[in-house]
Design a protein around this motif. Structure first.
Motif, PDB file in Angstrom:
ATOM      1  N   VAL A 168       0.825  -1.209   0.000  1.00 53.04           N
ATOM      2  CA  VAL A 168       0.000   0.000   0.000  1.00 53.04           C
ATOM      3  C   VAL A 168       0.858   1.258   0.000  1.00 53.04           C
ATOM      4  N   VAL A 194      -3.711   6.743   3.080  1.00 55.43           N
ATOM      5  CA  VAL A 194      -2.900   5.529   3.170  1.00 55.43           C
ATOM      6  C   VAL A 194      -2.495   5.348   4.623  1.00 55.43           C
ATOM      7  N   LEU A 201      -6.051   1.238   2.731  1.00 56.04           N
ATOM      8  CA  LEU A 201      -6.284   2.407   1.901  1.00 56.04           C
ATOM      9  C   LEU A 201      -7.746   2.805   2.005  1.00 56.04           C
TER      10      LEU A 201
END
Length: 253
Positions: A168, A194, A201
Motif C-alpha cells: 500500500v 494511506v 487504503l
C-alpha cells in the motif's frame, strides 16, 4: 472515517445468488475454465445458500494454485460453512474441496485500526488463471454475472496483464487507482488516505456489495497492472476500504 462492512451480516456483504440452476441442484463437475482477477465467484455454503464475491488473484504454494478473495467471503455464517466455489456461471466448479482453504478476518475498516480481510481456496486442476484482469462484471441479483452487459463490459475494458503485487505504501493520497469487481465492473478514483501501519487504503471509487475481494491496482505505462489490495468494504457506494494484499497469506507466493 468508517466504512460499514457487512461481514457480520452476509446478506448485505455479498449478493445472494439463488439462480434457477442452483435451486434445482444442477452443478457441472470440475472442468476446464479460465479465471481472471476481477471475475465473479460463487461461494456455496452447507445450508444451500450461494453468495457472490470477486476473485482477487491466484497464488501458489507447493505446486498448488489458490484463489484469493476477501476473508469475509469464506467466513462461516451462523452454523453454515463454505463447501465449494463456482465460477461466474454458478455451475462450473472451480474448488470442490475446501479443507485446504482458510481466511483471516480481524479488525475493522476504520483507518485507525488494523484490518486483515483475506481468504484463499485451492483451485481445481481444470481452472486455469489468465494472469490478467478483463474488466470484472455487472452482477445482477437473481440473474447473475453472465449476460450481455457483462460481455460488453469485458469487450470495452482492456485486458490488463498483472505485472506484480505492490504494498500500500506504493501509492499516495491523490493517486488514481482502479478496481475490477464482480458487481460494478471496472471503476477508478483517487486514494484518500494511506495507513502504512495497518496496511489499509481509503479510496473514492464506485463499489457495491459483491465487489468484495476485487483487486485494487495501479496501471503502468504499458497498460499492465500492479495489484495493491483487496476490496473489503464500502459505504454509500463511493467510499471503498481496501486491505493490502501483501504479505500474501498462508505462505502463498
Amino acid at each position: 472515517m468508517r466504512f460499514p462492512m457487512a461481514r457480520r451480516a452476509r446478506a448485505a456483504a455479498a449478493s445472494l445468488l439463488l439462480t434457477a440452476a442452483a435451486a434445482l441442484g444442477f452443478a457441472a463437475p470440475a472442468q476446464a475454465v479460465d479465471v481472471y482477477s476481477g471475475d465473479s465467484i460463487r461461494v456455496a455454503y452447507s445450508d444451500g445458500a450461494r453468495y457472490g464475491c470477486t476473485l482477487n488473484t491466484v497464488a501458489h504454494r507447493g505446486g498448488q494454485a489458490y484463489g484469493v478473495t476477501a476473508g469475509h467471503c469464506l467466513a462461516p455464517i451462523g452454523g453454515a460453512v463454505p463447501v465449494a466455489v463456482y465460477a461466474a456461471d454458478n455451475r462450473t466448479l472451480i474448488s470442490g474441496d475446501l479443507r485446504d482453504s482458510g481466511f483471516e478476518m480481524w479488525g475493522d475498516n476504520t483507518l485507525g485500526s488494523p484490518l486483515r480481510d483475506v481468504a484463499w481456496f485451492p483451485l481445481n486442476g481444470g481452472a486455469a488463471y489468465g494472469g490478467a484482469m478483463r474488466g470484472g462484471a455487472v452482477d445482477i441479483p437473481f440473474i447473475g454475472a453472465v449476460h450481455p452487459l457483462s460481455d460488453a463490459v469485458q469487450r470495452i475494458n482492456p485486458t490488463r496483464r498483472i505485472a506484480g503485487y505492490h504494498p500500500v505504501t506504493a501509492v499516495k493520497p491523490g493517486q488514481i487507482v482502479c478496481k475490477d469487481g464482480a458487481r460494478t465492473a471496472r471503476t477508478c478514483g483517487p486514494v484518500l488516505k494511506v495507513n502504512p501501519e495497518t496496511g489499509e487504503l481509503a479510496v473514492l471509487i464506485i463499489a457495491l456489495h459483491g465487489d468484495s475481494g476485487g483487486p485494487v491496482y495501479t496501471v503502468n505505462p504499458d497498460g499492465s497492472a500492479n495489484i495493491i489490495g483487496i476490496a473489503s468494504g464500502t459505504a454509500f457506494g463511493v467510499l471503498l476500504a481496501v486491505d493490502g494484499l501483501l504479505p500474501l497469506p498462508a505462505g502463498l507466493r
